[in-house]
Design an enzyme around this catalytic site. Structure first.
Site, mmCIF file in Angstrom:
data_model
loop_
_atom_site.group_PDB
_atom_site.id
_atom_site.type_symbol
_atom_site.label_atom_id
_atom_site.label_comp_id
_atom_site.label_asym_id
_atom_site.label_seq_id
_atom_site.Cartn_x
_atom_site.Cartn_y
_atom_site.Cartn_z
ATOM 1 N N ASN A 1 0.871 -1.178 0.000
ATOM 2 C CA ASN A 1 0.000 0.000 0.000
ATOM 3 C C ASN A 1 0.906 1.226 0.000
ATOM 4 O O ASN A 1 1.491 1.555 1.017
ATOM 5 C CB ASN A 1 -0.899 -0.032 1.245
ATOM 6 N N LYS B 1 0.098 4.222 -0.275
ATOM 7 C CA LYS B 1 -0.563 5.396 0.338
ATOM 8 C C LYS B 1 -0.357 6.625 -0.559
ATOM 9 O O LYS B 1 -0.304 6.477 -1.780
ATOM 10 C CB LYS B 1 -0.054 5.591 1.772
ATOM 11 N N HIS C 1 -9.443 0.940 4.757
ATOM 12 C CA HIS C 1 -8.195 1.147 5.508
ATOM 13 C C HIS C 1 -8.469 2.076 6.695
ATOM 14 O O HIS C 1 -9.288 2.991 6.601
ATOM 15 C CB HIS C 1 -7.125 1.744 4.586
ATOM 16 N N GLU D 1 -6.895 4.486 7.847
ATOM 17 C CA GLU D 1 -6.695 5.914 7.547
ATOM 18 C C GLU D 1 -7.936 6.500 6.887
ATOM 19 O O GLU D 1 -8.295 7.655 7.121
ATOM 20 C CB GLU D 1 -5.445 6.093 6.668
ATOM 21 N N GLU E 1 -5.034 -4.929 10.477
ATOM 22 C CA GLU E 1 -4.059 -3.856 10.665
ATOM 23 C C GLU E 1 -4.382 -3.106 11.956
ATOM 24 O O GLU E 1 -5.189 -2.164 11.944
ATOM 25 C CB GLU E 1 -4.104 -2.881 9.485
ATOM 26 N N GLY F 1 2.641 2.395 10.786
ATOM 27 C CA GLY F 1 3.554 3.523 10.635
ATOM 28 C C GLY F 1 4.289 3.899 11.910
ATOM 29 O O GLY F 1 4.890 4.960 11.989
ATOM 30 N N SER G 1 3.699 -1.955 10.325
ATOM 31 C CA SER G 1 5.150 -2.007 10.536
ATOM 32 C C SER G 1 5.736 -3.361 10.173
ATOM 33 O O SER G 1 6.686 -3.827 10.798
ATOM 34 C CB SER G 1 5.503 -1.622 11.979
HETATM 35 P P1 13P Z 1 3.183 0.468 7.615
HETATM 36 O O1 13P Z 1 3.734 -0.803 7.043
HETATM 37 O O2 13P Z 1 3.894 1.694 7.123
HETATM 38 O O3 13P Z 1 3.050 0.407 9.099
HETATM 39 O O4 13P Z 1 1.684 0.621 7.035
HETATM 40 C C1 13P Z 1 0.836 -0.461 7.107
HETATM 41 C C2 13P Z 1 -0.388 -0.134 6.366
HETATM 42 O O5 13P Z 1 -1.169 0.708 6.747
HETATM 43 C C3 13P Z 1 -0.636 -0.872 5.105
HETATM 44 O O6 13P Z 1 -1.934 -0.671 4.637
#
Ligand code: 13P
Length: 252
Positions: free
Chosen positions: A9, A11, A94, A96, A164, A170, A210
């Site tokens: 992803n 983002k 997601h 976010e 997640e 992150g 992560s």
């Molecule tokens: P990170 O791997 O940067 O923690 O992000 C995970 C994520 O949100 C994948 O959709």
């Protein structure tokens, strides 16, 4: 056992030219990922270029979101039909999007149904916040998000569910494989069994938060974890491929 999948992803990162270079790097090293399905999820504006960049390889493409309506006065949105031919997968719900863009279990459910109706494979994201975990609600939150997101969905084919935990995204603080397995093999799998019966056994469950080359093998060593949804580590082709290679080795 479900297929092994490692999805990146990206983002809101990469220009179109950066996306093409990243996709080309993944394509070049894709053989190191063995039987693991590799999925690249760039921003909308790079979908066409990334599709073209991975053409002729087994690398797949996914979108990070979509709207559930077919067309109309929805400024700034992208419909399922617009994604057809550009990508095979689409990330839905997601955290976010839930936190920053007000997505609810209801809108997630609309999107899952619309994706399937358009022949796209949804990657449904679920996960609890730190507050919810500390309040002892992690299992309920995850099973609730799975049930609500899949309300009225009867076909498990093509579906992927990603766990997640919000607190692991992150932050550099991944969940432990034990915590992930407790939620994924417990709450999430049980909820899927309740909806799809034995067809639930073919739904790949991905860990996200992560994940990197150092921890991916430990996650994938758990029977109930079939791969990863990778954020930061997906922005470098070599790191992403190392995650996939670690998953492939653990599942071999
Ligand atoms: P990170 O791997 O940067 O923690 O992000 C995970 C994520 O949100 C994948 O959709």
């Amino acid at each position: 056992m479900p297929a092994s999948v490692v999805a990146g992803n990206w983002k809101m990162n990469t220009t179109v030219s950066e996306a093409v270079a990243l996709a080309a790097g993944v394509k070049d090293g894709a053989s190191s990922a063995g039987n693991v399905e590799l999925v690249l999820c760039p921003p909308f504006v790079s979908l066409t270029a990334v599709r073209d960049a991975v053409q002729g390889s087994a690398v797949k493409v996914g979108a990070q979101n979509m709207y559930h309506q077919d067309s109309g006065a929805f400024t700034g949105e992208v419909s399922p039909g617009m994604l057809q031919g550009l990508c095979e997968y689409v990330i839905i719900g997601h955290s976010e999007r839930r936190q920053l863009f007000c997505e609810t279990d209801e809108s997630v459910n609309d999107k899952i149904k619309a994706a399937q109706a358009a022949g796209l494979k949804p990657i449904l994201c679920v996960g609890e916040s730190l507050e919810e975990r500390e309040a002892g609600k992690a299992m309920d939150v995850n099973s609730g998000q799975v049930r609500a997101g899949l309300d009225g969905v009867t076909d498990a084919s093509g579906l992927i569910v990603a766990y997640e935990p919000v607190w692991a995204i992150g932050t550099g603080q991944a969940a432990t494989p034990g915590i992930a397995a407790e939620v994924m093999g417990g709450a999430i799998y049980e909820a899927l069994r309740g909806i799809f019966a034995s067809a639930a056994d073919q739904v790949p469950l991905l860990y996200g938060g992560s994940m990197n080359a150092g921890n991916a093998g430990d996650f994938a060593a758990q029977d109930c974890i079939h791969g990863g949804l990778v954020g930061g580590a997906a922005l470098q082709a070599d790191q992403f491929l190392q995650v996939a290679a670690a998953v492939a080795a653990a599942k071999a």
